[in-house]
Design an enzyme around this catalytic site. Structure first.
Site, mmCIF file in Angstrom:
data_model
loop_
_atom_site.group_PDB
_atom_site.id
_atom_site.type_symbol
_atom_site.label_atom_id
_atom_site.label_comp_id
_atom_site.label_asym_id
_atom_site.label_seq_id
_atom_site.Cartn_x
_atom_site.Cartn_y
_atom_site.Cartn_z
ATOM 1 N N HIS A 1 60.124 82.537 59.787
ATOM 2 C CA HIS A 1 60.786 83.596 60.564
ATOM 3 C C HIS A 1 61.838 84.336 59.746
ATOM 4 C CE1 HIS A 1 63.916 80.465 61.485
ATOM 5 N NE2 HIS A 1 64.705 81.521 61.408
ATOM 6 N N ASP B 1 54.000 79.173 72.482
ATOM 7 C CA ASP B 1 55.096 78.242 72.250
ATOM 8 C C ASP B 1 54.866 77.275 71.099
ATOM 9 O OD1 ASP B 1 56.675 79.221 74.348
ATOM 10 O OD2 ASP B 1 55.475 78.136 75.804
ATOM 11 N N SER C 1 68.970 78.562 58.612
ATOM 12 C CA SER C 1 67.521 78.532 58.788
ATOM 13 C C SER C 1 66.819 78.599 57.437
ATOM 14 C CB SER C 1 67.060 79.710 59.646
ATOM 15 O OG SER C 1 67.536 79.598 60.956
#
Length: 392
Positions: free
Chosen positions: A179, A249, A325
């Site tokens: 991401h 999900d 992250s």
């Protein structure tokens, strides 16, 4: 041909692919039996993930905003209840997209093979929790001074120009979260000129003319001020499980990416390894360092116990903020054949996850585990030869 040397795992349509492979018999994996006991890296019968075909895609769009947090409606119990993918589904998830620095893009489809029997592994039991990003007292440690920052293992942490953290896992390769460069639909802004920052001492010659123009290039001021030296990224690999699955999900199971630099970084790196079950980790703890954005210019280290786990994810109480992250989650265990201690990256910190559980919002800090299949894939991206990927 190599494909004839290993048996395919393909079976009747709908047959489940058992993703947890049998660990080989390794001493020292149970409870301690005296002072000589050491937490030992398990040995696994590792699968083989090989490219089957590659085709060219259209040049990508770079319109996504960089997000330093993940969000999902699927928590630990949701992930535990999801069926294991079939062989064909696993092939789709482990197929990958490659983005090159010139803007070209390809998609590679893979095959999965095993060199030994596969078996179903027990899903880890545990309990969910409802905590915040900082759990009471902030247990993070800012790392200061070049004697620490420029030495292993802290020197393996690098900063991405998109705002995330990465970890050096080979001479030219950086492991991070998917991401950080791709939102599941398109690449984030700045990915076409993606760079990786390495801390180095600020020399007197780094005066006004040579000083970096952007504040992200500088660390906190001090007697041993450091600066980032940036290296361009040659190409990136992102699994299709993230690109295809981010809309549902379970895409976060594949929230990882590998970056190849244009030149070697010439630093000691940390090798990847298969994530053992949490009960086999020393003290049940994990460690990672990242560039949390609430402490600009600081490398922040933390460790904590794993609270829950699924086949693909670790849920834990590590204090963290956006910017961490992509950090490599690692542990230090005994490597029996070489008779020495070794740290390995066993996961990628994905970030802070909000989950709607029965109408009540709860939050978790989540890391993606390096499973045997993911190890085989990432190792092949690095080595280009499956024979060099037989030890996890």
């Amino acid at each position: 041909m190599i494909l004839k040397m290993v048996p395919s795992m393909a079976g009747p349509p709908g047959r489940l692919l058992f993703l947890v492979l049998l660990p080989l018999g390794v001493a020292g994996q149970g409870a301690p039996h005296g002072a000589s006991w050491k937490p030992t890296w398990p040995a696994y019968r590792l699968p083989v993930v090989l490219p089957q075909s590659t085709h060219t895609l259209a040049k990508p769009d770079y319109g996504a905003e960089a997000k330093l947090e993940v969000s999902s409606l699927c928590g630990p119990e949701c992930h535990k209840g999801a069926p294991l993918p079939t062989y064909e589904e696993a092939r789709q998830y482990l197929s990958y997209e490659t983005l090159y620095s010139n803007g070209s893009r390809t998609e590679t489809r893979v095959g999965i093979y095993v060199l030994g029997p596969a078996a179903r592994g027990a899903r880890a039991a545990g309990r969910a929790r409802a905590k915040r990003q900082i759990y009471g007292h902030d247990s993070r440690f800012s790392i200061f001074g070049k004697d620490f920052l420029l030495n292993y293992p802290f020197s393996t942490s690098v900063k991405l120009s998109t705002g995330c953290t990465g970890t050096l896992v080979a001479e030219r390769h950086v492991l991070t979260a998917a991401h950080c460069i791709h939102d599941g639909k398109s690449y984030v802004k700045g990915t076409q000129k993606l760079r990786v920052g390495f801390l180095r001492p600020r020399h007197p010659k780094d005066g006004a003319r040579g000083a970096p123009a952007h504040p992200r290039n500088a660390t906190a001021a001090g007697p041993e001020a450091l600066r980032f030296q940036w290296i361009r990224v040659k190409r990136t690999h992102v699994p299709k499980g993230w690109i295809q699955g981010n809309a549902n999900d379970l895409g976060m199971d594949y929230d990882y990416a590998l970056l190849e630099l244009k030149k070697p970084h010439k630093r000691k790196f940390m090798r990847i390894g298969v994530s053992p079950p949490a009960k086999q980790l020393p003290g049940g703890r994990i460690h990672f360092s990242g560039y949390d954005n609430d402490r600009p210019g600081n490398l922040v280290y933390r460790f904590c116990e794993v609270g829950d786990e699924t086949h693909d994810l670790l849920y834990q109480r590590c204090d963290a903020q956006p910017g961490a992250s992509g950090s490599g989650v690692y542990v230090r265990m005994w490597r029996r054949p070489q008779r020495r201690w070794e740290r390995k990256v066993i996961g990628i910190f994905s970030g802070h996850q909000w989950v709607d559980m029965n109408g009540s919002p709860q939050d978790f800090n989540v890391a993606v585990r390096i499973t045997p299949l993911k190890y085989a894939q990432i190792c092949y991206w690095i080595k280009g030869n499956y024979l060099d990927c037989r030890e996890g």
